[in-house]
Design a protein around this motif. Structure first.
Motif, PDB file in Angstrom:
ATOM      1  N   PHE A 115       0.731  -1.011  -0.068  1.00  0.00           N
ATOM      2  CA  PHE A 115       0.079  -0.027   0.074  1.00  0.00           C
ATOM      3  C   PHE A 115       0.985   1.412  -0.135  1.00  0.00           C
ATOM      4  O   PHE A 115       1.797   1.242   0.581  1.00  0.00           O
ATOM      5  N   THR A 116       0.369   2.018  -0.553  1.00  0.00           N
ATOM      6  CA  THR A 116       1.241   3.477  -0.827  1.00  0.00           C
ATOM      7  C   THR A 116       0.703   4.409  -0.097  1.00  0.00           C
ATOM      8  O   THR A 116       1.220   5.828   0.104  1.00  0.00           O
ATOM      9  N   SER A 117      -0.433   4.673   0.656  1.00  0.00           N
ATOM     10  CA  SER A 117      -1.020   5.830   1.284  1.00  0.00           C
ATOM     11  C   SER A 117      -2.309   5.257   2.255  1.00  0.00           C
ATOM     12  O   SER A 117      -2.506   4.015   2.282  1.00  0.00           O
ATOM     13  N   TYR A 118      -2.906   6.192   2.975  1.00  0.00           N
ATOM     14  CA  TYR A 118      -4.032   5.838   3.997  1.00  0.00           C
ATOM     15  C   TYR A 118      -4.935   6.838   3.655  1.00  0.00           C
ATOM     16  O   TYR A 118      -5.043   7.968   3.268  1.00  0.00           O
ATOM     17  N   SER A 119      -6.364   6.171   3.923  1.00  0.00           N
ATOM     18  CA  SER A 119      -7.544   6.640   4.089  1.00  0.00           C
ATOM     19  C   SER A 119      -8.645   6.163   4.734  1.00  0.00           C
ATOM     20  O   SER A 119      -8.031   4.957   5.528  1.00  0.00           O
ATOM     21  N   ALA A 142       5.029   4.063   6.579  1.00  0.00           N
ATOM     22  CA  ALA A 142       5.057   4.631   8.020  1.00  0.00           C
ATOM     23  C   ALA A 142       4.160   5.913   8.258  1.00  0.00           C
ATOM     24  O   ALA A 142       4.221   6.906   7.246  1.00  0.00           O
ATOM     25  N   PRO A 143       3.100   5.892   9.008  1.00  0.00           N
ATOM     26  CA  PRO A 143       2.323   7.116   9.273  1.00  0.00           C
ATOM     27  C   PRO A 143       3.056   8.349   9.643  1.00  0.00           C
ATOM     28  O   PRO A 143       4.007   8.486  10.060  1.00  0.00           O
ATOM     29  N   GLU A 148      -3.241   9.181  10.427  1.00  0.00           N
ATOM     30  CA  GLU A 148      -2.944   7.959   9.631  1.00  0.00           C
ATOM     31  C   GLU A 148      -2.040   6.770  10.831  1.00  0.00           C
ATOM     32  O   GLU A 148      -2.423   5.534  10.717  1.00  0.00           O
ATOM     33  N   PHE A 149      -1.775   7.460  11.896  1.00  0.00           N
ATOM     34  CA  PHE A 149      -1.333   6.364  13.069  1.00  0.00           C
ATOM     35  C   PHE A 149      -2.738   5.613  13.589  1.00  0.00           C
ATOM     36  O   PHE A 149      -2.714   4.562  14.019  1.00  0.00           O
ATOM     37  N   ALA A 150      -3.985   6.278  13.499  1.00  0.00           N
ATOM     38  CA  ALA A 150      -5.005   5.692  14.347  1.00  0.00           C
ATOM     39  C   ALA A 150      -5.510   4.742  13.019  1.00  0.00           C
ATOM     40  O   ALA A 150      -5.870   3.694  13.517  1.00  0.00           O
ATOM     41  N   ILE A 151      -5.415   4.809  11.811  1.00  0.00           N
ATOM     42  CA  ILE A 151      -5.885   3.944  10.709  1.00  0.00           C
ATOM     43  C   ILE A 151      -4.769   2.670  10.940  1.00  0.00           C
ATOM     44  O   ILE A 151      -5.165   1.476  10.724  1.00  0.00           O
ATOM     45  N   ALA A 152      -3.478   2.940  10.819  1.00  0.00           N
ATOM     46  CA  ALA A 152      -2.520   1.943  11.196  1.00  0.00           C
ATOM     47  C   ALA A 152      -2.811   1.024  12.395  1.00  0.00           C
ATOM     48  O   ALA A 152      -2.773  -0.292  12.361  1.00  0.00           O
ATOM     49  N   ARG A 153      -2.995   1.594  13.641  1.00  0.00           N
ATOM     50  CA  ARG A 153      -3.364   0.900  14.805  1.00  0.00           C
ATOM     51  C   ARG A 153      -4.562  -0.108  14.414  1.00  0.00           C
ATOM     52  O   ARG A 153      -4.647  -1.184  14.979  1.00  0.00           O
TER      53      ARG A 153
END
Length: 291
Positions: A115-119, A142-143, A148-153
Protein backbone atom coordinates in the motif's frame (compact mmCIF):
# COMPACT_ATOMS: atom_id res chain seq x y z
CA UNK A 1 -6.64 -26.55 -16.64
CA UNK A 2 -9.45 -23.99 -16.56
CA UNK A 3 -7.19 -21.49 -14.77
CA UNK A 4 -4.65 -21.78 -17.59
CA UNK A 5 -7.30 -21.54 -20.32
CA UNK A 6 -6.14 -17.96 -20.93
CA UNK A 7 -3.46 -19.57 -23.13
CA UNK A 8 -4.99 -20.12 -26.58
CA UNK A 9 -3.38 -23.55 -27.08
CA UNK A 10 -4.91 -24.82 -23.83
CA UNK A 11 -8.33 -23.46 -24.81
CA UNK A 12 -8.18 -25.10 -28.26
CA UNK A 13 -7.15 -28.52 -26.92
CA UNK A 14 -9.78 -28.29 -24.18
CA UNK A 15 -12.54 -27.46 -26.69
CA UNK A 16 -11.54 -30.36 -28.95
CA UNK A 17 -11.57 -32.74 -26.01
CA UNK A 18 -14.96 -31.48 -24.76
CA UNK A 19 -16.55 -31.82 -28.21
CA UNK A 20 -15.12 -35.32 -28.65
CA UNK A 21 -16.35 -36.41 -25.22
CA UNK A 22 -19.83 -35.04 -25.96
CA UNK A 23 -19.89 -36.86 -29.29
CA UNK A 24 -18.87 -40.10 -27.58
CA UNK A 25 -21.65 -39.71 -25.02
CA UNK A 26 -24.37 -38.87 -27.56
CA UNK A 27 -23.51 -40.85 -30.67
CA UNK A 28 -23.76 -44.62 -31.01
CA UNK A 29 -20.12 -45.42 -31.73
CA UNK A 30 -19.39 -49.03 -32.71
CA UNK A 31 -15.67 -49.15 -31.84
CA UNK A 32 -16.09 -47.85 -28.30
CA UNK A 33 -12.81 -49.32 -27.02
CA UNK A 34 -10.83 -47.37 -29.64
CA UNK A 35 -12.88 -44.25 -28.90
CA UNK A 36 -12.18 -44.54 -25.16
CA UNK A 37 -8.45 -45.00 -25.85
CA UNK A 38 -8.49 -41.89 -28.05
CA UNK A 39 -10.27 -39.85 -25.35
CA UNK A 40 -7.77 -40.95 -22.69
CA UNK A 41 -4.88 -39.94 -24.97
CA UNK A 42 -6.51 -36.57 -25.63
CA UNK A 43 -7.04 -36.01 -21.89
CA UNK A 44 -3.34 -36.72 -21.35
CA UNK A 45 -2.49 -34.14 -24.03
CA UNK A 46 -4.74 -31.58 -22.30
CA UNK A 47 -2.99 -32.09 -18.95
CA UNK A 48 0.46 -32.07 -20.56
CA UNK A 49 -0.28 -28.81 -22.40
CA UNK A 50 -1.67 -27.14 -19.28
CA UNK A 51 1.31 -28.32 -17.21
CA UNK A 52 3.75 -26.90 -19.78
CA UNK A 53 1.93 -23.56 -19.75
CA UNK A 54 1.99 -23.48 -15.95
CA UNK A 55 5.78 -23.95 -15.99
CA UNK A 56 6.10 -21.11 -18.50
CA UNK A 57 3.87 -18.90 -16.36
CA UNK A 58 5.98 -19.53 -13.25
CA UNK A 59 9.23 -18.79 -15.06
CA UNK A 60 8.00 -15.67 -16.83
CA UNK A 61 9.03 -12.18 -15.81
CA UNK A 62 6.30 -9.57 -16.02
CA UNK A 63 6.07 -5.90 -15.13
CA UNK A 64 2.58 -4.55 -15.81
CA UNK A 65 0.93 -1.17 -15.23
CA UNK A 66 -2.88 -1.06 -14.93
CA UNK A 67 -5.32 1.83 -14.64
CA UNK A 68 -9.09 1.95 -14.14
CA UNK A 69 -10.57 5.28 -13.07
CA UNK A 70 -8.70 6.19 -9.89
CA UNK A 71 -7.67 2.55 -9.31
CA UNK A 72 -4.04 2.17 -10.31
CA UNK A 73 -1.38 -0.48 -9.70
CA UNK A 74 1.88 -2.00 -10.85
CA UNK A 75 2.20 -5.80 -10.87
CA UNK A 76 5.67 -7.39 -10.75
CA UNK A 77 6.17 -11.10 -11.30
CA UNK A 78 9.44 -13.03 -11.35
CA UNK A 79 10.32 -16.73 -11.12
CA UNK A 80 9.58 -16.93 -7.40
CA UNK A 81 7.07 -14.28 -6.46
CA UNK A 82 4.34 -11.83 -7.41
CA UNK A 83 4.29 -8.29 -5.98
CA UNK A 84 1.54 -5.66 -6.32
CA UNK A 85 2.27 -1.98 -5.79
CA UNK A 86 -1.09 -0.34 -5.01
CA UNK A 87 -1.17 3.26 -6.30
CA UNK A 88 -4.90 3.86 -5.90
CA UNK A 89 -5.93 7.40 -4.98
CA UNK A 90 -6.66 7.24 -1.22
CA UNK A 91 -10.15 8.78 -1.29
CA UNK A 92 -11.64 5.65 -2.87
CA UNK A 93 -12.46 2.15 -1.65
CA UNK A 94 -9.42 0.70 -3.44
CA UNK A 95 -8.21 -2.68 -4.72
CA UNK A 96 -10.99 -3.85 -7.08
CA UNK A 97 -8.49 -3.72 -9.94
CA UNK A 98 -5.83 -5.62 -8.00
CA UNK A 99 -8.17 -8.34 -6.72
CA UNK A 100 -9.62 -8.77 -10.22
CA UNK A 101 -6.09 -9.22 -11.60
CA UNK A 102 -5.43 -12.01 -9.10
CA UNK A 103 -8.74 -13.70 -9.92
CA UNK A 104 -8.09 -13.46 -13.67
CA UNK A 105 -4.82 -15.38 -13.38
CA UNK A 106 -6.24 -17.79 -10.83
CA UNK A 107 -4.02 -16.93 -7.88
CA UNK A 108 -5.00 -17.62 -4.29
CA UNK A 109 -1.66 -16.56 -2.80
CA UNK A 110 0.40 -13.40 -3.17
CA UNK A 111 3.95 -12.80 -1.98
CA UNK A 112 4.04 -9.02 -1.47
CA UNK A 113 1.34 -6.34 -1.45
CA UNK A 114 2.46 -2.73 -0.98
CA UNK A 115 0.00 0.00 0.00
CA UNK A 116 1.25 3.52 -0.75
CA UNK A 117 -1.17 5.73 1.19
CA UNK A 118 -3.85 5.84 3.90
CA UNK A 119 -7.50 6.80 4.00
CA UNK A 120 -10.56 5.84 6.02
CA UNK A 121 -11.11 3.14 3.38
CA UNK A 122 -7.74 1.43 3.93
CA UNK A 123 -8.83 -0.98 6.73
CA UNK A 124 -11.72 -2.22 4.56
CA UNK A 125 -9.35 -2.57 1.61
CA UNK A 126 -6.96 -4.67 3.71
CA UNK A 127 -9.86 -6.82 4.92
CA UNK A 128 -11.11 -7.38 1.38
CA UNK A 129 -7.63 -8.20 0.11
CA UNK A 130 -6.87 -10.75 2.84
CA UNK A 131 -10.34 -12.22 2.38
CA UNK A 132 -9.66 -12.84 -1.31
CA UNK A 133 -6.08 -14.16 -1.24
CA UNK A 134 -3.38 -15.14 1.20
CA UNK A 135 -0.71 -12.41 1.28
CA UNK A 136 2.63 -13.52 2.66
CA UNK A 137 3.93 -10.01 3.34
CA UNK A 138 1.80 -6.86 3.56
CA UNK A 139 3.49 -3.45 3.46
CA UNK A 140 2.10 -0.13 4.71
CA UNK A 141 3.84 3.26 4.69
CA UNK A 142 5.03 4.63 8.02
CA UNK A 143 2.24 6.95 9.31
CA UNK A 144 2.96 10.67 9.01
CA UNK A 145 0.24 12.15 11.23
CA UNK A 146 -2.18 11.17 13.98
CA UNK A 147 -4.96 10.32 11.51
CA UNK A 148 -2.69 7.83 9.75
CA UNK A 149 -1.46 6.44 13.09
CA UNK A 150 -5.07 5.75 14.07
CA UNK A 151 -5.74 3.93 10.79
CA UNK A 152 -2.52 1.92 11.14
CA UNK A 153 -3.40 0.89 14.70
CA UNK A 154 -6.85 -0.21 13.54
CA UNK A 155 -5.35 -2.33 10.75
CA UNK A 156 -2.92 -3.99 13.15
CA UNK A 157 -5.70 -4.67 15.67
CA UNK A 158 -8.19 -6.05 13.15
CA UNK A 159 -5.61 -8.36 11.56
CA UNK A 160 -3.80 -9.58 14.66
CA UNK A 161 -4.85 -13.18 13.90
CA UNK A 162 -3.78 -13.01 10.27
CA UNK A 163 -0.90 -15.20 9.11
CA UNK A 164 0.32 -12.38 6.85
CA UNK A 165 3.44 -10.56 8.01
CA UNK A 166 2.80 -6.82 8.33
CA UNK A 167 5.63 -4.34 7.65
CA UNK A 168 5.77 -0.55 7.93
CA UNK A 169 8.27 0.99 5.52
CA UNK A 170 9.94 4.39 5.62
CA UNK A 171 10.49 6.77 2.70
CA UNK A 172 13.94 6.09 1.31
CA UNK A 173 13.94 2.46 2.47
CA UNK A 174 14.30 -0.27 -0.18
CA UNK A 175 11.66 -3.00 -0.23
CA UNK A 176 13.23 -6.20 -1.57
CA UNK A 177 10.89 -8.34 -3.65
CA UNK A 178 13.22 -11.06 -4.95
CA UNK A 179 14.24 -9.95 -8.47
CA UNK A 180 12.77 -6.48 -7.96
CA UNK A 181 13.59 -3.69 -5.51
CA UNK A 182 10.94 -1.06 -4.76
CA UNK A 183 12.20 2.34 -3.61
CA UNK A 184 9.65 4.72 -2.03
CA UNK A 185 11.30 8.02 -2.87
CA UNK A 186 8.69 10.50 -1.64
CA UNK A 187 5.30 10.64 0.12
CA UNK A 188 3.24 13.43 1.64
CA UNK A 189 0.07 12.70 3.60
CA UNK A 190 -0.93 16.36 3.35
CA UNK A 191 -0.77 16.70 -0.44
CA UNK A 192 -1.34 13.05 -1.55
CA UNK A 193 1.85 13.24 -3.59
CA UNK A 194 4.13 10.24 -3.90
CA UNK A 195 6.99 8.90 -6.00
CA UNK A 196 8.38 5.39 -6.42
CA UNK A 197 11.19 3.84 -8.37
CA UNK A 198 11.30 0.12 -9.18
CA UNK A 199 14.67 -1.40 -9.99
CA UNK A 200 15.08 -4.56 -12.04
CA UNK A 201 18.61 -5.48 -13.16
CA UNK A 202 19.85 -2.24 -14.74
CA UNK A 203 16.36 -0.90 -15.54
CA UNK A 204 14.73 1.96 -13.61
CA UNK A 205 10.93 2.40 -13.65
CA UNK A 206 9.88 5.69 -12.04
CA UNK A 207 6.35 6.56 -10.97
CA UNK A 208 5.36 10.17 -10.17
CA UNK A 209 1.88 10.95 -8.89
CA UNK A 210 -0.17 13.94 -10.02
CA UNK A 211 1.30 17.22 -8.80
CA UNK A 212 4.86 15.96 -8.29
CA UNK A 213 6.12 18.22 -11.08
CA UNK A 214 4.79 21.35 -9.39
CA UNK A 215 5.84 23.57 -6.50
CA UNK A 216 8.11 22.19 -3.74
CA UNK A 217 8.32 18.63 -5.14
CA UNK A 218 9.46 19.62 -8.63
CA UNK A 219 13.19 19.19 -7.88
CA UNK A 220 12.58 15.78 -6.30
CA UNK A 221 10.65 14.71 -9.40
CA UNK A 222 13.33 15.91 -11.80
CA UNK A 223 16.06 14.08 -9.88
CA UNK A 224 14.08 10.82 -10.18
CA UNK A 225 13.36 11.38 -13.88
CA UNK A 226 17.05 11.74 -14.64
CA UNK A 227 18.41 8.35 -15.70
CA UNK A 228 15.16 6.36 -15.61
CA UNK A 229 14.23 4.02 -18.48
CA UNK A 230 10.45 4.15 -18.05
CA UNK A 231 8.59 7.15 -16.63
CA UNK A 232 4.98 6.90 -15.44
CA UNK A 233 3.17 10.16 -14.73
CA UNK A 234 0.37 8.58 -12.73
CA UNK A 235 -3.16 9.46 -11.68
CA UNK A 236 -2.73 9.06 -7.92
CA UNK A 237 -3.53 12.17 -5.89
CA UNK A 238 -4.90 15.53 -6.95
CA UNK A 239 -5.12 16.44 -10.63
CA UNK A 240 -2.97 19.14 -12.15
CA UNK A 241 -4.85 22.37 -12.68
CA UNK A 242 -3.04 22.76 -16.01
CA UNK A 243 0.49 21.57 -16.68
CA UNK A 244 2.66 20.95 -19.72
CA UNK A 245 5.38 18.29 -19.60
CA UNK A 246 8.14 19.97 -21.61
CA UNK A 247 11.15 17.97 -20.38
CA UNK A 248 13.15 16.18 -23.04
CA UNK A 249 14.74 13.25 -21.21
CA UNK A 250 17.52 11.46 -23.06
CA UNK A 251 17.42 7.68 -23.51
CA UNK A 252 13.87 7.41 -22.17
CA UNK A 253 12.41 4.16 -23.52
CA UNK A 254 8.78 4.68 -22.52
CA UNK A 255 6.67 7.57 -21.25
CA UNK A 256 3.25 6.81 -19.74
CA UNK A 257 0.93 9.78 -19.12
CA UNK A 258 -2.08 9.07 -16.89
CA UNK A 259 -2.22 12.31 -14.84
CA UNK A 260 -5.29 14.41 -15.56
CA UNK A 261 -4.81 17.90 -17.06
CA UNK A 262 -1.23 17.05 -18.00
CA UNK A 263 -0.31 17.56 -21.65
CA UNK A 264 2.78 17.05 -23.78
CA UNK A 265 3.45 19.88 -26.25
CA UNK A 266 3.85 18.86 -29.89
CA UNK A 267 7.54 19.82 -29.90
CA UNK A 268 8.25 17.56 -26.92
CA UNK A 269 6.19 14.72 -28.41
CA UNK A 270 8.09 15.05 -31.68
CA UNK A 271 11.40 14.86 -29.78
CA UNK A 272 10.36 11.59 -28.12
CA UNK A 273 9.07 10.13 -31.37
CA UNK A 274 12.35 10.93 -33.11
CA UNK A 275 14.43 9.25 -30.42
CA UNK A 276 12.17 6.17 -30.40
CA UNK A 277 10.48 6.72 -27.04
CA UNK A 278 7.13 4.93 -26.76
CA UNK A 279 4.32 7.33 -25.69
CA UNK A 280 1.28 5.87 -23.89
CA UNK A 281 -1.74 7.86 -22.73
CA UNK A 282 -3.81 6.49 -19.80
CA UNK A 283 -3.56 2.82 -20.81
CA UNK A 284 -5.95 0.40 -19.09
CA UNK A 285 -3.21 -2.22 -19.04
CA UNK A 286 0.33 -1.98 -20.28
CA UNK A 287 3.10 -4.57 -20.21
CA UNK A 288 6.20 -2.54 -19.42
CA UNK A 289 8.51 -5.53 -19.36
CA UNK A 290 8.05 -9.16 -20.31
CA UNK A 291 10.77 -11.81 -20.52
Amino acid sequence: IYVLAEYIIVSVVLIVFTVSFAAFAILNIQRKRSAVTLLVCMLFVVFLTAFSCSLYSKNALHFDYSLSGTDECIVMQDQRSITILDLTTPNTAAISLEVQYLMDIGLTELDHYIFTSYSSYTPAAVERLLGAVFVEELYLPAPQNEHEFAIARRIVSENSDSKSVLHFYETGEFIRCNAYAVFPAYRSADTNKLAFTVLYRDEFYTYLSSGMLENDTKNVALSLIDGCNTLILGRHGNSYSDYKFIYQVEDLERLVVSSKNLTIPSETARYYNEQGTSLEYAPEKLGLYVE
